[in-house]
Enzyme design. Structure first.
Site, mmCIF file in Angstrom:
data_model
loop_
_atom_site.group_PDB
_atom_site.id
_atom_site.type_symbol
_atom_site.label_atom_id
_atom_site.label_comp_id
_atom_site.label_asym_id
_atom_site.label_seq_id
_atom_site.Cartn_x
_atom_site.Cartn_y
_atom_site.Cartn_z
ATOM 1 N N ASN A 121 54.118 60.622 51.945
ATOM 2 C CA ASN A 121 53.160 59.584 51.518
ATOM 3 C C ASN A 121 53.427 59.189 50.080
ATOM 4 O O ASN A 121 52.586 59.412 49.214
ATOM 5 C CB ASN A 121 51.715 60.109 51.594
ATOM 6 C CG ASN A 121 51.358 60.637 52.953
ATOM 7 O OD1 ASN A 121 50.891 59.916 53.809
ATOM 8 N ND2 ASN A 121 51.590 61.928 53.151
ATOM 9 N N PRO A 122 54.556 58.629 49.783
ATOM 10 C CA PRO A 122 54.946 58.441 48.394
ATOM 11 C C PRO A 122 54.046 57.508 47.586
ATOM 12 O O PRO A 122 53.998 57.628 46.366
ATOM 13 C CB PRO A 122 56.362 57.874 48.496
ATOM 14 C CG PRO A 122 56.492 57.351 49.877
ATOM 15 C CD PRO A 122 55.575 58.152 50.730
ATOM 16 N N LYS A 123 53.334 56.589 48.272
ATOM 17 C CA LYS A 123 52.526 55.626 47.502
ATOM 18 C C LYS A 123 51.067 56.046 47.442
ATOM 19 O O LYS A 123 50.188 55.255 47.168
ATOM 20 C CB LYS A 123 52.627 54.241 48.145
ATOM 21 C CG LYS A 123 54.041 53.739 48.159
ATOM 22 C CD LYS A 123 54.139 52.267 48.003
ATOM 23 C CE LYS A 123 55.601 51.908 47.771
ATOM 24 N NZ LYS A 123 55.871 50.492 47.876
ATOM 25 N N ASN A 124 50.819 57.302 47.707
ATOM 26 C CA ASN A 124 49.465 57.811 47.807
ATOM 27 C C ASN A 124 49.050 58.409 46.468
ATOM 28 O O ASN A 124 49.740 59.250 45.912
ATOM 29 C CB ASN A 124 49.516 58.863 48.910
ATOM 30 C CG ASN A 124 48.253 59.649 49.033
ATOM 31 O OD1 ASN A 124 47.706 60.126 48.064
ATOM 32 N ND2 ASN A 124 47.809 59.811 50.261
ATOM 33 N N HIS A 162 53.999 56.008 41.065
ATOM 34 C CA HIS A 162 53.222 57.253 41.055
ATOM 35 C C HIS A 162 54.089 58.427 40.645
ATOM 36 O O HIS A 162 53.674 59.294 39.864
ATOM 37 C CB HIS A 162 52.630 57.534 42.436
ATOM 38 C CG HIS A 162 51.802 56.405 42.952
ATOM 39 N ND1 HIS A 162 50.524 56.171 42.523
ATOM 40 C CD2 HIS A 162 52.090 55.447 43.854
ATOM 41 C CE1 HIS A 162 50.052 55.104 43.146
ATOM 42 N NE2 HIS A 162 50.984 54.647 43.958
#
Lengths: 387, 413
Positions: A121-124, A162
């Site tokens: 979930n890299p954009k979390n 992030h």
């Protein structure tokens, strides 16, 4: 479905009943979250509750309520473990000598979990905050792992904001600026248009540091100007590199204790870099300006060669640098870097050469019509300065 | 007379003959530089367009179709009814995958959809009581904030969405202002004035904006120390003129909005270098007309709002090409389903539908109600509440009576 949960009554989402749609994932999703709601309400602290949060997050990594609960469970379980070991010690039991490592390994496991989830979930936002909370407990021992985790996320998406923000936090917390500078160089080398890498480089190179002497700052600025100049050669239309150059120049000019001479030297260097990627010639500037102002920007004489450096200049714009700059390119400016021209205009303006700056802003208004109103605003500002 | 070469490559109707007197004929011939009576003259027989010229001409025709009138666009270019139906459907289809997977931001999704409907003048298509009832079920009294959905934790993001939705429906009396004020106070960090999202401790300029907006909307401006927030936001200013999520965070259009809006809410826009930031924002526009969020990235409709509202607050919307942006947004509409996507031909969603409409509203697109760039609520809602509003040229109007948000002062909570 869950015999180990037979003691718990799951809580359904409180919405009116709807016809069930045959989407395969949905019963599994609903089931896991119904049990999650139950443990949320009961406040259960247990391994199975922790595992349940992982199950829910596998299906929806953005649910921060689940992340909250997971962190609360990790802390509670670690505290319970610490208590157990303390009690064992007071009872004189030899058993739980591995209690402290057990507590740390709980957080170690948690870090590994967060790192794995970050790749899923890299954009979390939540996964990175979770990693921060774990790292705060683990301390400097987690520094390398943090750098590795973010590096792996950046392998998937080199501009993942992030991951970069988290790296920034790690670098600041554990004092890793020098190593990070080398990392940003590597990332810029891989992709010179990586704006995040350029930003990070600026932050770690020029971070608030009371110990930096003027001499040290000058050396840093010189080496950074050389660095960015090389990168601009690779891609003269790269907005990120030009923004970096502009930022370095501004920072130096705004640093209070720097002498005017030193600022002038740096400004000259910046001007050279910009000029190396413009082919604007004096005669063109004059032609442009004559249309508007009815006067020459710079007096011309018959010996002026359109393809050569200006032979004479009384307005100061091109005089001192004329000898050092390479011969101007052919008059067509379609290959000019717009960013070079705009930086040159800004530098000339801030140096007090309002007339040349105005001509360049005028040119930009024609070449970059999207932002015409900005360029004409700047041109008008130069007129205001001239009075 | 036949007038060839008028672009379509077709000749006008030959039968439409006009009798000209000699004087008129001379004037015409002087003007066009060719005899009117000689159909074999080259003027009436232009060579066919090259392929490149044809392509340019097609593009010009297409653009001409899109821009009707001197200043505006044809209102029917915006698929209003389709967007209304799209938003309505997305709020009703509770079995849809998007609905199930987004309960962690349900209130925000509702705010995007409902504000879109209000901007299009169709808030009537939803059941106000059912929505308000749901919002109130998201209230978490122990914390003093709203959760995005039932059984979720309260957070400043969803507290703002709840207040915004209640504002849309004029149900502000349902808000427990003191409890929210206490919640906001608890979110401000003692060390540096930054605002956390909730007790979990995440810090971001988004949360600062939310806290400032909420506290203004519920008329409890000093539940947080505004002076300290301003100082913290100022630290998020970067070397390139932009603002990031926290000090040192990369400049990003979304974060820029939260900082500019946040500073506007504190009467502190003078802390911004308008020229430098305005330039950074103007540079977000790419040749195709769309806006990106940071250098060297692709355009996305949502940045239409983040960038444009920031420019609006600073009175600099004219520093980008608004027509080109409007064309980009209109090109992201889904002609079959309704709704607006992030980019042409992508899947639409409520988020991008809202931000596309909001940006068009700021630009004065016909058929959309005006929106306030600071509060991201329809202007008429802000007027109803009585908060200060920002007009389309950046001027601030309608300050609330006895407002205690004074210029940059640090006032005790």
């Amino acid at each position: 479905r869950r015999p180990e949960w037979s003691d718990v009554t799951p809580l359904a989402q409180p919405e009116p009943a709807r016809p069930v749609v045959a989407i395969d994932y949905r019963p599994e999703y609903v089931d896991a979250h119904d049990y999650f709601r139950a443990i949320l309400k009961s406040g259960e602290v247990s391994r199975r509750a922790l595992d349940l949060t992982a199950e829910c997050l596998r299906m929806n990594g953005a649910n921060y309520t689940v992340w909250h609960r997971r962190w609360a469970l990790v802390e509670a379980l670690a505290a319970a473990e610490a208590e157990r070991s303390a009690e064992a010690d007071t009872r004189g039991e030899k058993g739980d000598r591995d209690a402290k490592p057990m507590r740390e390994s709980l957080f170690d496991l948690e870090f590994a979990y967060a790192a794995a989830m970050a790749l899923e979930n890299p954009k979390n936002y939540q996964v990175w905050n979770h990693m921060r909370l774990v790292s705060a407990v683990l301390g400097k021992a987690s520094a390398d792992r943090n750098l590795t985790a973010t590096k792996e996320a950046l392998e998937l998406d080199a501009k993942n904001i992030h991951a970069w923000t988290h790296r920034g936090w790690v670098v600041k917390k554990f004092g890793l600026q020098d190593a990070e500078r080398r990392f940003t160089e590597a990332m810029i080398t891989r992709d010179v248009r990586n704006n995040s890498a350029w930003n990070q480089r600026f932050v770690v190179t020029f971070s608030e540091n009371d110990e930096v002497t003027n001499e040290a700052l000058k050396r840093t600025v010189d080496s950074e100007l050389a660095f960015v100049s090389r990168k601009i050669e690779i891609a003269p239309d790269n907005e990120s590199a030009w923004n970096y150059l502009r930022g370095v120049a501004r920072l130096f000019a705004q640093t209070k204790e720097i002498e005017t001479n030193d600022v002038a030297l740096v400004t000259k260097r910046v001007e050279e870099i910009a000029r190396a990627h413009c082919s604007v010639t004096l005669s063109e500037m004059n032609a442009l300006f004559r249309e508007k102002e009815g006067e020459d920007v710079v007096p011309m004489d018959a010996n002026d060669d359109k393809n050569g450096p200006p032979s004479r200049n009384t307005r100061g714009a091109f005089s001192s640098s004329a000898k050092e700059t390479p011969p101007a390119k052919l008059s067509s400016d379609t290959n000019d870097s717009r960013h070079a021209v705009s930086l040159l205009a800004d530098v000339l303006f801030s140096s007090g050469d309002c007339v040349s700056a105005a001509a360049l802003y005028e040119r930009l208004a024609h070449r970059d019509p999207i932002r015409a109103n900005y360029w004409t605003h700047m041109r008008d500002e130069t007129r205001r300065s001239r009075g | 007379p036949t007038m060839g070469g008028d672009g379509d490559g077709e000749r006008e109707d030959d039968e439409r003959k006009v009798e000209l007197d000699e004087e008129t004929k001379k004037i015409l011939e002087d003007f066009i530089g060719a005899p009117i009576d000689d159909p074999t003259h080259p003027f009436w027989n232009p060579p066919p367009l090259t392929e490149e010229e044809e392509a340019i001409f097609e593009d010009v025709k297409r653009r001409a179709k899109e821009c009707v009138g001197l200043d505006g666009f044809a209102e029917d270019l915006l698929l209003k009814d389709m967007h209304v139906q799209y938003v309505k459907r997305s709020s009703e289809d509770k079995d849809a995958i998007e609905y199930v997977l987004t309960d962690h931001l349900r209130l925000s999704g509702m705010y995007w959809g409902l504000t879109s409907l209000d901007l299009l003048g169709r808030l009537d298509v939803v059941d106000a009581d059912e929505i308000v009832d749901f919002v109130q079920r998201c209230w978490v009294p122990e914390v003093g904030g709203y959760a995005p959905c039932v059984y979720h934790d309260a957070h400043v993001l969803y507290t703002l969405s709840a207040v915004q939705i209640l504002a849309l429906f004029d149900r502000m009396e349902l808000i427990d202002r003191d409890a929210i004020a206490a919640f906001l106070t608890s979110l401000q960090r003692e060390s540096d004035g930054a605002i956390m999202g909730d007790e979990w401790g995440e810090v971001d300029t988004r949360f600062a904006y939310c806290a400032l907006s909420i506290s203004t909307l519920i008329d409890r401006p000093h539940c947080i120390d505004r002076g300290k927030v301003v100082e913290w936001i100022d630290k998020c200013k970067n070397f390139d003129g932009g603002y990031g999520s926290d000090p040192g965070g990369e400049s990003h259009a979304g974060q820029v909005f939260t900082c500019v809006g946040g500073l506007a809410l504190c009467d502190a826009v003078d802390r911004i270098d308008h020229t430098f930031l305005g330039w950074w924002l103007a540079e977000r526009q790419v040749k195709a007309g769309g806006l990106n969020g940071r250098p060297e990235k692709l355009p996305d409709v949502c940045y239409s709002w983040w960038v444009l509202s920031s420019l609006c607050i600073m009175g600099k919307m004219h520093w980008i090409d608004q027509k080109a942006l409007a064309r980009f947004i209109l090109g992201c509409q889904d002609e079959k389903k309704g709704g607006i996507a992030d980019r042409p031909d992508d899947e639409p969603d409520v988020y991008h539908t809202f931000f596309g409409l909001a940006a068009l509203s700021l630009m004065g697109f016909p058929g959309i109600k005006p929106i306030d760039p600071v509060f991201a609520l329809p202007t008429h809602v802000c007027e109803r509440i009585g908060v200060m509003r920002t007009a389309a040229d950046g001027t601030v109007v309608g300050r609330r009576e006895n407002s205690s948000t004074t210029k940059g002062e640090s006032v005790e909570p």
